[in-house]
Structure formats: C-alpha cells, structure tokens
Design a protein around this motif. Sequence first.
Motif, short mmCIF file in Angstrom:
data_model
loop_
_atom_site.label_atom_id
_atom_site.label_comp_id
_atom_site.label_asym_id
_atom_site.label_seq_id
_atom_site.Cartn_x
_atom_site.Cartn_y
_atom_site.Cartn_z
N VAL A 216 89.55 -19.80 119.18
CA VAL A 216 88.87 -20.62 118.35
C VAL A 216 88.05 -21.33 119.33
CG1 VAL A 216 89.62 -23.04 119.34
CG2 VAL A 216 91.45 -21.06 119.46
N GLU A 264 89.98 -24.95 109.52
CA GLU A 264 89.63 -23.16 109.41
C GLU A 264 88.38 -22.50 109.16
OE1 GLU A 264 92.17 -18.65 108.96
OE2 GLU A 264 93.14 -21.02 108.44
N GLU A 276 89.49 -20.76 114.45
CA GLU A 276 90.39 -21.90 114.57
C GLU A 276 88.68 -22.77 114.77
OE1 GLU A 276 92.52 -23.27 112.91
OE2 GLU A 276 93.74 -21.81 112.28
#
Length: 856
Positions: A216, A264, A276
């Motif tokens: 992320v 994404e 992400e």
Amino acid sequence: MIRLPQRSDPVPRLPLWLTGFGMLAERLLRRFWPVLSVVMLTLAALILGLQDLVAVEWVWTAGAVALLAAVGALIWGLRGFRWPRRAEILARLDASLPGRPIQAVLDDQGIGGDDPASVALWRAHQARMAERVRAAPPVKPDLRLADRDPFALRYTALLALVVALLFGSIWRVGSVADMTPGAATAAQGPTWEGWIEPPRYTGLPTLYLADQDAEVLTVPQGSRITLHFYGEVGALSLAETVSGQTVAAPEAPQHGFDVTRAGEIRIDGPGARGWEVDIVADSPPQIAVAGEAETDASGRMSLPFAASDDYGVVSGKAVIALDMDALDRRHGLAADPEPREPVTVDLPMPIAGDRAEFQETLIEDFSQHPWAHLPVTVSLTARDAADQPGQAPDHTMSLPARRFFDPLAAAVIEQRRDLLWTRENAPRVAQILRAISHRPDEVFRSETAYLRLRVTLRRLETFTEFGLTTGQRDEIAQALWDLALLLEDGTLSDALERLRRAQERLAEAMKNGASDDEIAELMQELREATDDYLQQLSRQAQQQGDQTDQPQQGQNGESMQMTQDDLQRMMDRIQELMEQGRMAEAQQALEEFQQMMENMRVTQGQGQNGQSEGQRAMEGLAETLRDQQGLSDEAFRDLQEQFNPNARSGQSQQNEGRDGGEGRGQQHDGQGGRGQGQGERQGQQGEGGEQPGEGELADRQQALRDELRRQQQGLPGQGTPEGDSAREALDRAGRAMDGAEDALRQDDLPGAIDRQAEAMEALREGMRALGEALAQQEQQQPGQGMQDSDRRADSRDPLGRNQGSRGSIGTDENLLQGEDVYRRAQELLDEIRRRSGQGERPDLELEYLRRLLDRF
C-alpha cells in the motif's frame, strides 16, 4: 562543374573561383533549404527526446511523414538545380565591373583592322580593360531567401535545433533504434522503471517505484507517476485506476498520469508488480480572527488572526465591507450612500519560519476612511500553494480608527463622514458647520482653526452651488481632516496647558495620598503630555526657522542642556519617590520639572546636547537594539542552563555567563539590556542569586516593545521612501517583539530567541533606512558640516569606534580591530557545527543549533 580558367585567360583565377563558388552556394541554398529545414526539425525532435514521450505508433507515423517530406523536398531541389557555367560566372563578374572590361578583352576588332591607327587604339583600349580585369574583386553571393521563405521556416528549424543542442542530448537519437520491430533481443528481456513525484510545494522527495516493497502506497494528492517500459513493445502493459482516465495504449513505452483518487496500479508482464494507492488529501487552509481589534493612539487598527495549512499558507487577503443591516441610519447616514467598493488589503505573512501554523496581526490605518467607526464585516481569506482558498467566518465589528476627544474636532469629523457618505449631504454639512462657527469666541480656542473652518465652509458652499464633483468633495474632506487634527492636537499653548493640567492632577493626587495604580496612570498621562509638548515645541521652532542654539540657563547662568532621555529619567525618579512614600521630595522634583518644561526652548536642526532630532532617534534605536541583543543573550543562556544543571551551582565547562565569561552561578556577573540601569528598573535580584525567570524576561521584552512604540511616534523622515521604509521595518520589529514576549510567557525559549533575532534584523534594517533618510535631508540642508564634525569627535559607539557620518550606524573601522573577520566567522561556524554533532546534547539545543546552521 566549374571549369578552371586557362593560364591564357585574362581573368585572374581567385576572383573567378570565388565568384563561381558564391553562385554555387546561391543555387544550393535556394533549391535545398526545404530539405535542410525538414532535417533540422527532425534532429531537434530526436535530440530533445520527444520520441520517448509518446507512443511508438506516433513515432513511426512522425518518422514516415518526415521521411516523405525530406524526399519530396530533395526531388524538388534536384529538378531545378544547375551547376554554374564558366560563361555565367564571367558574366556575373563582368557585370560587377564598370564598362564590362571582361567582354572588351575577349572581343575582337570588327572594323578598321587594316588601319594601323585603329588597331593601335583598339589594343590600347584592351590593355586598359585588362588592367581593370586583373584588379577585379570577387562578386559576393546573394543568399537572401525572404522572397522564397516569407514565413522564415528555415530560421524556425534552426532555432529548434539550437535549443535541442543546448538542452537535449545527442545520445537520445539512438533511442529510436529501440523502437524498431525486433530491435530488443530476447536475451535482454522487457523491463520497466517508474517514479512518484509529489507536488513541489509539499517538499516531499521523489520515490523510485521499483524500491517500494509495501503493498500500500500513501502519496499526496496530485502526485505525478511516470513509468517507462523497455524491451519488446507490448510485452509489458499498465492497468491503473488512480487517475480517473482510461489508458489508451496499455503497451505504450511510457506512461504519465496524476493521482487524483485512491485506487490500484498494476504492471502486467515479466517482472509484474502491483500496489494499492491511498492519497493524502490536500486540505484547504484555515484562517480565523484571533482576537478583538485594537487601536493605538495614532488610529492604526491591529487585528490579530491565525492561519494554518498542511503545507503552508502562501497569501491572504482581508475584505472589509460595510454592514448596512447593523448601521444606524440617522442624521447624515439617513440618505442612500454613494457606491463604494469594499476595502481589500493583503494579510501579512511570516517572513521567516514555518507557515503551516502561525499568528500574525493586520495593522492598517482606516482613520480617514468614510467607514471609520461604522459597523463593518471583515472577511479573511487564505490561499495555499495549490491555490485552494480558505475563508474565515465574517467578523463583525466597528471599523477601528482614531478617536477625537475634543468635542469640536469630533463634530468636524462627523460632518466629514457625512460628506463622504454622499454628496447630497453637502448643504446639510455646510449648514451645521456654519452653526458651529456662529460664535467663535465661545467655541474655538485658536483663531487659526476658526479661519481655516470659514475658508473651508465658503469653498464647500461655492462648490455645492455649482455642482459638487468627486474631486472637490475629496478636497473638502481633506481640509476638514486637517482642521480636526488641529483642533484635537492643538497648538503649543494647548500642549503646555495639557502639560500643566497633568502636573496639577499629579500634584493633587500626591497630596491626597492616591493609590499606586492611580499614580501610575497619572504618570503615564504626564509622560504623554510631555511628549506632546516637546513635539509642538520642535514644530514651532521649525516653522520659525530658528537657527540659533539657545539652551536652558541654570541658576548660575551656565547653559543647561537636557536630552529626552534625561526627561524620562526625571519622571522615573518622580514616580520612584512617590512609590516609596517620599512625597515631599517627589513634590519638589515635580516643581523643578514643571519649571524646566515651561522654560524649555527647542531649536531647529539641533535638540538638547547639540543633537538633531534624527540623531536622537538614531541613538534611541541603537540603544533599543543593544537592549534587545542583551535580552536575547540572556534568553539563550537560560536555554543552555536548562540542559546544564551544573551551571546553576558554579562554573561549567560548556556554560558561558551572560557577560561572555564562564558561568558563575545564576547571576553570571552580567547585566543584560542597558546595564545596571536596566537592572534597577526591573528590580534588584536577591542575595541568594535567584535567576530571573521567563516571566521577568517577558516583562522586560514588553517594556522594550513599549519603548520602541514611543520612539516610532517622533521618527523623522516622514513622507520620504526611506522614512516610510524605516517605519515599516520598525513595525515588523514591534510585531516580532510581541511574538517574543508571548513565547517567553509560554516558556518557549527557542521560539522567543527566533523572534528576537527577527526583531534585531528588522531594527537594523530600519536604522539603515533612517540613516539614508537623514543623509538625504542633510544634503538638502547644508551648512552644518562644522558642527557635525565637532560632535562626531566625541561620539563613539560601545566598542570604542567612531560612529558613521550623517546619522548612519556604519563605520569605516573593522569590528574586530585588526583580526581576520573571515577567519573568526569560520571559527564560529565550525564551533556551531561541532556542537550540533554532539549527540549527547539535549534535543532542544540541537534543534536550535540546526536552525542557526540553516540561517547562516
């Protein structure tokens, strides 16, 4: 081909060769400039690397178009090109000579060949023409193409090529080979690289995407993501949902897009990766009024406000509009007002430091505005680097401005407001002013004020009779403002009367045993009346043009010279005696002070002690600067002692006293500020040697701010650019002192030291500007050179050096008196770096040292 001339030719070789090559250059340039332009444009695009910014299909298309254009231009040029022949070259060279000598040399005699005289004449003529041919210069080629290229396309192509060579790279041309089908070998394999570039105003670094192992990624809103694909076209592709756009060509070699929402990012193919993406939204700035508006004695409004932003506020504005709903529509305000735009002023921003969260004060003077003391709404707006606005709720208040306590002056100001409200009030204003001046003996204290009112009244009635224009209205309004100032401030006799009244009230309070608070209030009234009287006295001396120095006379007949600092010390002494309960001595001192003030006379150009008003102002500011420096030194020593407890009990290896020596307990054997006198005003320290806390330092900082405010009132050079610059710098110094005082009261020593440094820098800038203003004023008023030289002979600064001339604070002497200033500065910088590298020092001290390194 250009054929070389034979040796028997009468034309020299060099002119013929040069003329031939010139004609060749003309024909080549005229026929092949289009193909050269196409080639230069193509090379410029390749050197700049434009092929790396678009899809490979666009590169192929552009290459095909460029190739077709080049081939077409080349064919067009070849079809019309002809090599210059020898006859053409001779004709070009012959045409440039007078009498066409080449043709004459090559011609034969047509008639008279049998006549010897005719033959001799012909040969003589050919000999003269041969001399001209031997001296013939080559003909310059005509390379102008304006008629063939009216839009200067060739120069555009040349400019593009030059720009590409300056800002591009010749090695980028080879990247075209990687875009051809089959160019990338299977052994190399496809690969990729990418970067995440946050917006520049965030100050965050660029991230290399291949090094991001987290699944992320958190990036600021508006970040730019750039991806490059290498290898076989189509082997790698991109899929993303963060830009809100559809990827037109997933197999393109380069992609660039902005992050506008969470989503994404996925790279499909060999070495595939995916992340992400979460975004950190850029919040709009916040701004709000931080307190009530205040007004000083001169009528300037001070409105504090607080602003904040996640990445810093860039600018701000305040819009002041009239609040018609809260307005009391009576008297002169009953009529409909003339249209007037809201007042818009720029909000002051911090000069140094972080703008993520700060407090500042808007200082403006709206005393002469028609909305003065009327209900208004203030709308504050701030903008950040992303140009996002943040607006505070409307703040309602009465527009602060100067107040007039004299009833007559207040009435004049009210009529001035009504006249500016609308020109329809002009007859009513004239009627009220005429009623005011009906019995001048009962109302006016000054005949001058009465005459000025009558002149203004007659002009207003005349203008109203023939139609009052906007310019005439503004002229009358300015005259009424000047009249109100005259009525409020009065003349010298009025100032003397206020001074006597203040002295009488103080004497009465002393007799009746008034409280300390009442005595302090009456002493402040006496100080203000004294300052007003001195200003009126100086103004009268300037108007009378008194060039003679007439100091006060003592009882023994000797001249007595007093400075304004001496007067302040006398009033301090009177207050001290009253606080100690020694009323008899205080009464006697007050009587002496009253007698001295009534006998005082100020001469133009020179004040007490043979100093001009400007020199006194410079000395006062220099004293304030020294006091501020001493106070900053004490705050810095206290900051050191917070992290060095050994300094509180004795000497320490890393502690220095406030006097620059080693630490000796908490007293440090030094006196900050103005030496012992400053210590007396702040109270003597106890025998136990207790160190003054930040509260006492804050009180001294407040006293220093009040002293600077007093010095600003009589600052010379008003109306000149230098004088206005000095006042603006001193205003910044005052705001910095206020910030330092707040920081000291909050025990924030690092913040206080930073604001004190800003105050000292602003004081120095103000003194420099004031010195320039005084220098220009002295140049316009010559004749004081001998007196200035005598005064400078005895004038030295605290370091024992001669002060600069013409009121400046500079000097020709070196600060270190013979030492190498650069070496000493380098030693100080090295010492700061050494201490900042000692990790065992407290974090607060290390942060302060790092700020010093960033500043210097």
